[in-house]
Design an enzyme around this catalytic site. Structure first.
Site, PDB file in Angstrom:
ATOM      1  N   ARG A 131       0.813  -1.219   0.000  1.00 16.84           N
ATOM      2  CA  ARG A 131       0.000   0.000   0.000  1.00 16.84           C
ATOM      3  C   ARG A 131       0.846   1.269   0.000  1.00 16.84           C
ATOM      4  O   ARG A 131       0.411   2.327   0.460  1.00 16.84           O
ATOM      5  CB  ARG A 131      -0.973   0.006   1.175  1.00 16.84           C
ATOM      6  N   GLU A 142       8.984  18.328 -24.637  1.00 15.36           N
ATOM      7  CA  GLU A 142       8.279  18.674 -23.405  1.00 15.36           C
ATOM      8  C   GLU A 142       8.753  20.018 -22.859  1.00 15.36           C
ATOM      9  O   GLU A 142       7.969  20.774 -22.270  1.00 15.36           O
ATOM     10  CB  GLU A 142       8.472  17.574 -22.352  1.00 15.36           C
ATOM     11  N   LYS A 200       6.291  22.935 -13.955  1.00 16.58           N
ATOM     12  CA  LYS A 200       5.420  21.785 -13.700  1.00 16.58           C
ATOM     13  C   LYS A 200       5.056  21.691 -12.226  1.00 16.58           C
ATOM     14  O   LYS A 200       3.903  21.417 -11.880  1.00 16.58           O
ATOM     15  CB  LYS A 200       6.086  20.492 -14.162  1.00 16.58           C
ATOM     16  N   GLU A 245      -5.388  16.715 -11.423  1.00 17.43           N
ATOM     17  CA  GLU A 245      -5.886  17.121 -12.738  1.00 17.43           C
ATOM     18  C   GLU A 245      -7.390  17.392 -12.748  1.00 17.43           C
ATOM     19  O   GLU A 245      -8.133  16.926 -13.613  1.00 17.43           O
ATOM     20  CB  GLU A 245      -5.534  16.061 -13.796  1.00 17.43           C
ATOM     21  N   ARG A 292      -3.961  21.465 -14.231  1.00 19.08           N
ATOM     22  CA  ARG A 292      -2.971  20.442 -14.602  1.00 19.08           C
ATOM     23  C   ARG A 292      -3.236  19.891 -15.993  1.00 19.08           C
ATOM     24  O   ARG A 292      -2.318  19.404 -16.662  1.00 19.08           O
ATOM     25  CB  ARG A 292      -2.940  19.317 -13.566  1.00 19.08           C
ATOM     26  N   ASN A 352      -1.208  18.773 -20.777  1.00 14.83           N
ATOM     27  CA  ASN A 352      -1.503  17.814 -21.837  1.00 14.83           C
ATOM     28  C   ASN A 352      -1.488  18.445 -23.225  1.00 14.83           C
ATOM     29  O   ASN A 352      -1.909  17.808 -24.201  1.00 14.83           O
ATOM     30  CB  ASN A 352      -2.877  17.169 -21.592  1.00 14.83           C
ATOM     31  N   HIS A 402      -0.797  16.356 -26.295  1.00 12.82           N
ATOM     32  CA  HIS A 402      -0.856  14.950 -25.916  1.00 12.82           C
ATOM     33  C   HIS A 402      -2.079  14.216 -26.462  1.00 12.82           C
ATOM     34  O   HIS A 402      -2.049  12.991 -26.577  1.00 12.82           O
ATOM     35  CB  HIS A 402      -0.812  14.811 -24.394  1.00 12.82           C
ATOM     36  N   HIS A 461      -0.781  11.005 -28.001  1.00 11.80           N
ATOM     37  CA  HIS A 461      -1.076   9.681 -27.456  1.00 11.80           C
ATOM     38  C   HIS A 461      -1.723   8.779 -28.510  1.00 11.80           C
ATOM     39  O   HIS A 461      -1.464   7.563 -28.537  1.00 11.80           O
ATOM     40  CB  HIS A 461      -1.995   9.800 -26.249  1.00 11.80           C
ATOM     41  N   HIS A 464       8.000   9.417 -27.096  1.00  9.33           N
ATOM     42  CA  HIS A 464       6.856  10.179 -26.601  1.00  9.33           C
ATOM     43  C   HIS A 464       6.931  11.641 -27.028  1.00  9.33           C
ATOM     44  O   HIS A 464       5.948  12.208 -27.526  1.00  9.33           O
ATOM     45  CB  HIS A 464       6.800  10.081 -25.075  1.00  9.33           C
TER      46      HIS A 464
END
Length: 262
Positions: free
Chosen positions: A21, A85, A127, A137, A141, A145, A148, A152, A165
């Protein structure tokens, strides 16, 4: 391995977040992309054939240790992919930083340690500021993206083999800028500055796949709402906003323009 930029940190973070956990996590990113993006912010996830980063959690590291010297071990393609990025941060948050990147691009590609140190520190600061305001998000946030949504899709459609990426995100940023120009949100000149900087960095500025292929996968993006993709669109170099009303015909037209561009 060259295809693993960010993957090791994401995988280790995901395991750390679930084992017993949650156990302590320290990130030691060794690629430019990981240093400026994936090691910062607490997102730890792995890909699935149906989409990018489909399985994961939010789990903050206790420490991120960055050493610019390791970047000298990278292939040039990896440096360029990470730079996508970095450029993204200039577009979404800081126009002056974008201008700095235009002026210092050759020093960055030459791995000038002083310039790299500033660029990495600035990127992480941007960031971190965004994540502090919106860790999970629910709001700003999502601005991270930018590029993206299409990026993606390109990665998933090519089975995560053809693109780094950052390369896919670069093409996605150009497509998003095309949508913004057609909506009257962004000046053509600013779109061209973005495209020119990406091109100078050796990053893709075209989308090679057919528009309908990309459109077919967009509803499966984990950030889509009710089957509709959400787009971060630039309003200027240094300012973006999130839009949930981008129509299929707008996306198709932008993708076709990107595909025709030489």
């Amino acid at each position: 391995m060259p295809w693993a930029a960010g993957v090791v940190g994401d995988l280790a973070g995901f395991v750390a977040s679930t084992y017993m956990r949650g156990i302590s996590l320290i990130q030691v990113p060794t690629t430019l992309l990981a240093q400026v993006d994936s090691s910062v912010g607490g997102k730890v996830a792995v890909n699935h054939p149906l989409g990018k980063n489909m399985i994961g959690s939010f789990y903050q590291p206790q420490l991120v240790f960055i050493d610019v010297h390791v970047l000298k071990t990278l292939a040039p393609r990896e440096v360029r992919a990470g730079l996508a990025e970095v450029i993204k941060y200039g577009v979404i948050h800081d126009g002056d930083f974008f201008s700095y990147l235009e002026g210092q691009l050759q020093q960055i590609l030459a791995l000038d340690e002083g310039v790299l140190s500033y660029v990495i520190k600035k990127s992480c600061a941007i960031k971190a500021r965004v994540v502090e305001e919106d860790e999970r998000e629910d709001g700003v946030r999502a601005f991270l993206n930018f590029g993206h949504t299409i990026g993606h899709a390109l990665e998933a459609l090519t089975f995560y083999r053809n693109y780094r990426h950052g390369e896919a995100v670069a093409a996605g940023m150009v497509a998003a800028a095309e949508i913004a120009v057609e909506r009257g949100l962004l000046e053509e000149e600013e779109k061209n500055r973005l495209k020119k900087l990406l091109d100078r960095a050796g990053l893709p500025v075209t989308v090679p796949l057919a528009a309908d292929e990309i459109l077919s996968i967009l509803p499966r993006d984990k950030k889509a709402r009710h089957g509709r993709p959400r787009f971060v669109l630039p309003l200027a170099l240094g300012s973006v906003n999130l839009f949930e009303d981008v129509e299929t015909d707008e996306i198709r037209a932008a993708l076709e323009r990107c595909r025709k561009t030489e």
